[in-house]
Design a protein around this motif. Structure first.
Motif, PDB file in Angstrom:
ATOM      1  N   GLY A 167      29.516 -38.132 -81.785  1.00  0.00           N
ATOM      2  CA  GLY A 167      28.648 -38.423 -82.929  1.00  0.00           C
ATOM      3  C   GLY A 167      27.476 -39.324 -82.586  1.00  0.00           C
ATOM      4  O   GLY A 167      26.403 -39.198 -83.179  1.00  0.00           O
ATOM      5  N   ARG A 168      27.713 -40.237 -81.648  1.00  0.00           N
ATOM      6  CA  ARG A 168      26.683 -41.249 -81.385  1.00  0.00           C
ATOM      7  C   ARG A 168      26.576 -41.519 -79.886  1.00  0.00           C
ATOM      8  O   ARG A 168      27.404 -41.062 -79.106  1.00  0.00           O
ATOM      9  N   GLY A 169      25.573 -42.310 -79.522  1.00  0.00           N
ATOM     10  CA  GLY A 169      25.481 -42.892 -78.187  1.00  0.00           C
ATOM     11  C   GLY A 169      25.518 -41.891 -77.039  1.00  0.00           C
ATOM     12  O   GLY A 169      24.872 -40.835 -77.074  1.00  0.00           O
ATOM     13  N   ILE A 170      26.285 -42.253 -76.017  1.00  0.00           N
ATOM     14  CA  ILE A 170      26.323 -41.456 -74.783  1.00  0.00           C
ATOM     15  C   ILE A 170      26.896 -40.063 -75.074  1.00  0.00           C
ATOM     16  O   ILE A 170      26.421 -39.056 -74.546  1.00  0.00           O
ATOM     17  N   GLY A 171      27.912 -39.991 -75.940  1.00  0.00           N
ATOM     18  CA  GLY A 171      28.546 -38.701 -76.257  1.00  0.00           C
ATOM     19  C   GLY A 171      27.574 -37.723 -76.878  1.00  0.00           C
ATOM     20  O   GLY A 171      27.571 -36.536 -76.553  1.00  0.00           O
ATOM     21  N   SER A 226      34.662 -36.489 -82.994  1.00  0.00           N
ATOM     22  CA  SER A 226      34.704 -37.958 -83.124  1.00  0.00           C
ATOM     23  C   SER A 226      35.216 -38.299 -84.512  1.00  0.00           C
ATOM     24  O   SER A 226      35.552 -37.404 -85.281  1.00  0.00           O
ATOM     25  N   ARG A 227      35.286 -39.591 -84.821  1.00  0.00           N
ATOM     26  CA  ARG A 227      35.963 -39.986 -86.063  1.00  0.00           C
ATOM     27  C   ARG A 227      35.156 -39.679 -87.316  1.00  0.00           C
ATOM     28  O   ARG A 227      35.657 -39.105 -88.271  1.00  0.00           O
ATOM     29  N   THR A 228      33.875 -40.075 -87.316  1.00  0.00           N
ATOM     30  CA  THR A 228      33.123 -40.105 -88.563  1.00  0.00           C
ATOM     31  C   THR A 228      32.279 -38.839 -88.710  1.00  0.00           C
ATOM     32  O   THR A 228      31.551 -38.461 -87.784  1.00  0.00           O
ATOM     33  N   GLU A 229      32.385 -38.214 -89.910  1.00  0.00           N
ATOM     34  CA  GLU A 229      31.750 -36.903 -90.084  1.00  0.00           C
ATOM     35  C   GLU A 229      30.229 -36.936 -90.056  1.00  0.00           C
ATOM     36  O   GLU A 229      29.601 -36.056 -89.479  1.00  0.00           O
ATOM     37  N   ASN A 265      35.720 -36.958 -71.762  1.00  0.00           N
ATOM     38  CA  ASN A 265      36.454 -38.009 -72.472  1.00  0.00           C
ATOM     39  C   ASN A 265      35.555 -39.220 -72.578  1.00  0.00           C
ATOM     40  O   ASN A 265      35.558 -40.088 -71.712  1.00  0.00           O
ATOM     41  N   ASN A 266      34.796 -39.243 -73.673  1.00  0.00           N
ATOM     42  CA  ASN A 266      33.787 -40.291 -73.816  1.00  0.00           C
ATOM     43  C   ASN A 266      34.100 -41.301 -74.925  1.00  0.00           C
ATOM     44  O   ASN A 266      33.658 -42.446 -74.847  1.00  0.00           O
ATOM     45  N   ALA A 267      34.865 -40.907 -75.936  1.00  0.00           N
ATOM     46  CA  ALA A 267      35.100 -41.808 -77.076  1.00  0.00           C
ATOM     47  C   ALA A 267      35.658 -43.134 -76.571  1.00  0.00           C
ATOM     48  O   ALA A 267      36.541 -43.162 -75.711  1.00  0.00           O
ATOM     49  N   LEU A 271      25.214 -51.351 -68.458  1.00  0.00           N
ATOM     50  CA  LEU A 271      24.812 -51.386 -69.874  1.00  0.00           C
ATOM     51  C   LEU A 271      24.005 -50.146 -70.263  1.00  0.00           C
ATOM     52  O   LEU A 271      23.050 -49.784 -69.581  1.00  0.00           O
ATOM     53  N   VAL A 272      24.400 -49.540 -71.367  1.00  0.00           N
ATOM     54  CA  VAL A 272      23.670 -48.377 -71.891  1.00  0.00           C
ATOM     55  C   VAL A 272      23.257 -48.718 -73.325  1.00  0.00           C
ATOM     56  O   VAL A 272      24.043 -49.281 -74.093  1.00  0.00           O
ATOM     57  N   SER A 273      22.033 -48.344 -73.667  1.00  0.00           N
ATOM     58  CA  SER A 273      21.485 -48.741 -74.965  1.00  0.00           C
ATOM     59  C   SER A 273      22.077 -47.886 -76.099  1.00  0.00           C
ATOM     60  O   SER A 273      21.540 -46.843 -76.456  1.00  0.00           O
ATOM     61  N   THR A 274      23.199 -48.329 -76.652  1.00  0.00           N
ATOM     62  CA  THR A 274      23.888 -47.619 -77.742  1.00  0.00           C
ATOM     63  C   THR A 274      24.336 -48.642 -78.781  1.00  0.00           C
ATOM     64  O   THR A 274      24.192 -49.845 -78.575  1.00  0.00           O
ATOM     65  N   ASP A 275      24.958 -48.152 -79.854  1.00  0.00           N
ATOM     66  CA  ASP A 275      25.478 -49.069 -80.880  1.00  0.00           C
ATOM     67  C   ASP A 275      26.468 -50.054 -80.270  1.00  0.00           C
ATOM     68  O   ASP A 275      26.478 -51.236 -80.598  1.00  0.00           O
ATOM     69  N   ALA A 333      40.810 -57.119 -72.317  1.00  0.00           N
ATOM     70  CA  ALA A 333      41.511 -55.922 -72.796  1.00  0.00           C
ATOM     71  C   ALA A 333      40.681 -54.660 -72.552  1.00  0.00           C
ATOM     72  O   ALA A 333      41.209 -53.604 -72.205  1.00  0.00           O
ATOM     73  N   TYR A 334      39.371 -54.774 -72.739  1.00  0.00           N
ATOM     74  CA  TYR A 334      38.487 -53.624 -72.484  1.00  0.00           C
ATOM     75  C   TYR A 334      38.564 -53.245 -71.002  1.00  0.00           C
ATOM     76  O   TYR A 334      38.775 -52.079 -70.656  1.00  0.00           O
ATOM     77  N   SER A 335      38.409 -54.245 -70.118  1.00  0.00           N
ATOM     78  CA  SER A 335      38.487 -53.973 -68.679  1.00  0.00           C
ATOM     79  C   SER A 335      39.835 -53.356 -68.309  1.00  0.00           C
ATOM     80  O   SER A 335      39.896 -52.424 -67.501  1.00  0.00           O
TER      81      SER A 335
HETATM   82  N1  LIG Z   1      27.190 -48.641 -74.024  1.00  0.00           N
HETATM   83  C1  LIG Z   1      27.529 -49.181 -72.873  1.00  0.00           C
HETATM   84  O1  LIG Z   1      26.891 -50.144 -72.407  1.00  0.00           O
HETATM   85  C2  LIG Z   1      28.675 -48.615 -72.092  1.00  0.00           C
HETATM   86  C3  LIG Z   1      28.832 -49.006 -70.743  1.00  0.00           C
HETATM   87  C4  LIG Z   1      29.882 -48.493 -69.995  1.00  0.00           C
HETATM   88  C5  LIG Z   1      30.775 -47.592 -70.566  1.00  0.00           C
HETATM   89  N2  LIG Z   1      30.614 -47.228 -71.869  1.00  0.00           N
HETATM   90  C6  LIG Z   1      31.586 -46.273 -72.424  1.00  0.00           C
HETATM   91  O2  LIG Z   1      30.896 -45.103 -72.831  1.00  0.00           O
HETATM   92  C7  LIG Z   1      31.577 -44.488 -73.920  1.00  0.00           C
HETATM   93  C8  LIG Z   1      30.621 -44.251 -75.072  1.00  0.00           C
HETATM   94  O3  LIG Z   1      30.112 -45.508 -75.482  1.00  0.00           O
HETATM   95  P1  LIG Z   1      28.829 -45.679 -76.406  1.00  0.00           P
HETATM   96  O4  LIG Z   1      28.133 -46.888 -75.928  1.00  0.00           O
HETATM   97  O5  LIG Z   1      28.103 -44.384 -76.542  1.00  0.00           O
HETATM   98  O6  LIG Z   1      29.576 -46.071 -77.779  1.00  0.00           O
HETATM   99  P2  LIG Z   1      29.171 -45.870 -79.326  1.00  0.00           P
HETATM  100  O7  LIG Z   1      27.703 -45.722 -79.485  1.00  0.00           O
HETATM  101  O8  LIG Z   1      29.873 -46.973 -80.036  1.00  0.00           O
HETATM  102  O9  LIG Z   1      29.869 -44.465 -79.679  1.00  0.00           O
HETATM  103  C9  LIG Z   1      31.256 -44.343 -79.556  1.00  0.00           C
HETATM  104  C10 LIG Z   1      31.680 -42.963 -79.967  1.00  0.00           C
HETATM  105  O10 LIG Z   1      33.108 -42.881 -79.810  1.00  0.00           O
HETATM  106  C11 LIG Z   1      33.704 -42.485 -81.033  1.00  0.00           C
HETATM  107  N3  LIG Z   1      35.030 -43.057 -81.222  1.00  0.00           N
HETATM  108  C12 LIG Z   1      35.395 -44.357 -81.162  1.00  0.00           C
HETATM  109  N4  LIG Z   1      36.700 -44.480 -81.410  1.00  0.00           N
HETATM  110  C13 LIG Z   1      37.168 -43.236 -81.643  1.00  0.00           C
HETATM  111  C14 LIG Z   1      38.443 -42.706 -81.967  1.00  0.00           C
HETATM  112  N5  LIG Z   1      39.524 -43.490 -82.123  1.00  0.00           N
HETATM  113  N6  LIG Z   1      38.563 -41.369 -82.135  1.00  0.00           N
HETATM  114  C15 LIG Z   1      37.486 -40.561 -82.012  1.00  0.00           C
HETATM  115  N7  LIG Z   1      36.263 -41.001 -81.710  1.00  0.00           N
HETATM  116  C16 LIG Z   1      36.095 -42.325 -81.537  1.00  0.00           C
HETATM  117  C17 LIG Z   1      32.722 -42.971 -82.089  1.00  0.00           C
HETATM  118  O11 LIG Z   1      32.938 -42.256 -83.276  1.00  0.00           O
HETATM  119  P3  LIG Z   1      32.505 -42.844 -84.710  1.00  0.00           P
HETATM  120  O12 LIG Z   1      31.051 -42.525 -84.869  1.00  0.00           O
HETATM  121  O13 LIG Z   1      33.343 -42.112 -85.651  1.00  0.00           O
HETATM  122  O14 LIG Z   1      32.789 -44.317 -84.676  1.00  0.00           O
HETATM  123  C18 LIG Z   1      31.379 -42.675 -81.430  1.00  0.00           C
HETATM  124  O15 LIG Z   1      31.040 -41.324 -81.584  1.00  0.00           O
HETATM  125  C19 LIG Z   1      32.743 -45.426 -74.279  1.00  0.00           C
HETATM  126  O16 LIG Z   1      33.922 -44.973 -73.662  1.00  0.00           O
HETATM  127  C20 LIG Z   1      32.308 -46.761 -73.673  1.00  0.00           C
HETATM  128  O17 LIG Z   1      33.416 -47.581 -73.373  1.00  0.00           O
HETATM  129  C21 LIG Z   1      29.591 -47.701 -72.638  1.00  0.00           C
END
Ligand SMILES: NC(=O)c1ccc[n+]([C@@H]2O[C@H](COP(=O)([O-])OP(=O)(O)OC[C@H]3O[C@@H](n4cnc5c(N)ncnc54)[C@H](OP(=O)(O)O)[C@@H]3O)[C@@H](O)[C@H]2O)c1
Length: 232
Positions: free
Chosen positions: A14-18, A36-39, A88-90, A186-190, A153-155
């Motif tokens: 739904g958002r970000g990298i995915g 993903s979770r939110t429609e 597997n990105n969520a 770091l990736v520019s996402t929520d 915990a994240y690590s």
């Molecule tokens: N951003 C960074 O700096 C960064 C760096 C390294 C690794 N990562 C990893 O990259 C991946 C994507 O991160 P992002 O930054 O793109 O995050 P994000 O913008 O917060 O997006 C997260 C996505 O995962 C979904 N999600 C979260 N929990 C879920 C669940 N229980 N079931 C189904 N979907 C779920 C969210 O769905 P909803 O919209 O429904 O919430 C959203 O679509 C993650 O695994 C994160 O750990 C991110």
């Protein structure tokens, strides 16, 4: 792996990298099952892909639910007849010291970041093995390997996924199923804006997505495995 004509399932689409990975795969001619979770955000990604002529369906659910993982993989197979790529990105991240982190937050990160990926792999793998072809991409993080205060915990959840990724890659090496670990900084996402606001430069999700797509394309030519994507 040839992406045109293949079928990909992306979690957290739904958002970000995915979302960015889903769009890149669609541009290359893959059919997409988005999860993903939110429609709302999921529908926005779906519409964006349809606008560029991509084939896409979406289903909402929780990656930490066995039932939802089963339904998503079944829907991909019923709709498109096969499943070639699983991303597997969520993921979720809570930045807090051990004295502030709740047990619920620790558990959620393990359930979503680690077990969520495991559940989708367990559902998808039998079909990939039957096809003799598949590519599994696990979104890990540089924090799986380098540790800093606030991220215990994240690590730990990402380090578990790293160990799982590296082990199954070897186990599956002769099957035609490739396993890629992605380690972005770091990736520019929520997620980044919530957790690390103002902490220096960040990667653009679309650049991360482009690198992932190249890794998938190369995956059957090499045993290329880990991609570390860091801010230059
Ligand atoms: N951003 C960074 O700096 C960064 C760096 C390294 C690794 N990562 C990893 O990259 C991946 C994507 O991160 P992002 O930054 O793109 O995050 P994000 O913008 O917060 O997006 C997260 C996505 O995962 C979904 N999600 C979260 N929990 C879920 C669940 N229980 N079931 C189904 N979907 C779920 C969210 O769905 P909803 O919209 O429904 O919430 C959203 O679509 C993650 O695994 C994160 O750990 C991110």
């Amino acid at each position: 792996m040839e992406i045109a004509g293949s079928v990909a399932l992306v979690t957290g689409a739904g958002r970000g990298i995915g979302r960015a990975v889903s769009l890149e795969l669609a541009k290359k001619g893959a059919s997409l099952l988005l999860f993903s979770r939110t429609e709302g955000p999921l529908l926005e990604t779906t519409e964006e892909i349809r606008r560029i002529g991509g084939k896409v369906i979406a289903i909402s659910g929780d990656v930490s639910s066995r039932e939802d993982a089963r339904k998503a993989v079944r829907l991909a197979l019923d709709s498109f007849g096969r499943l070639d790529i699983l991303v597997n990105n969520a993921g979720v991240g809570y930045k807090a010291s051990i004295t502030e982190l709740s047990i619920d937050e620790i558990e959620e990160q393990i359930k979503v970041n680690y077990m969520g990926s495991v559940l989708f792999i367990k559902e998808a793998l039998p079909h990939m093995l039957k096809q003799g072809r598949g590519c599994i991409v696990n979104m890990i993080s540089t924090l799986a390997r380098s540790y800093s205060p606030g991220w215990s915990a994240y690590s730990a959840s990402k380090a578990a996924l790293m160990a799982f990724t590296e082990t199954i890659r070897e186990e599956l090496a002769s099957t035609g199923v490739r396993v890629i670990g992605v380690y972005p900084s770091l990736v520019s996402t929520d997620m980044m804006r919530k957790l690390a606001a103002g902490k220096g430069r960040a990667l653009d999700p679309s650049d991360v997505a482009k690198v992932i797509v190249i890794a998938i394309e190369q995956s059957d030519k090499t045993l290329l495995s880990d991609i570390v994507i860091a801010v230059p």
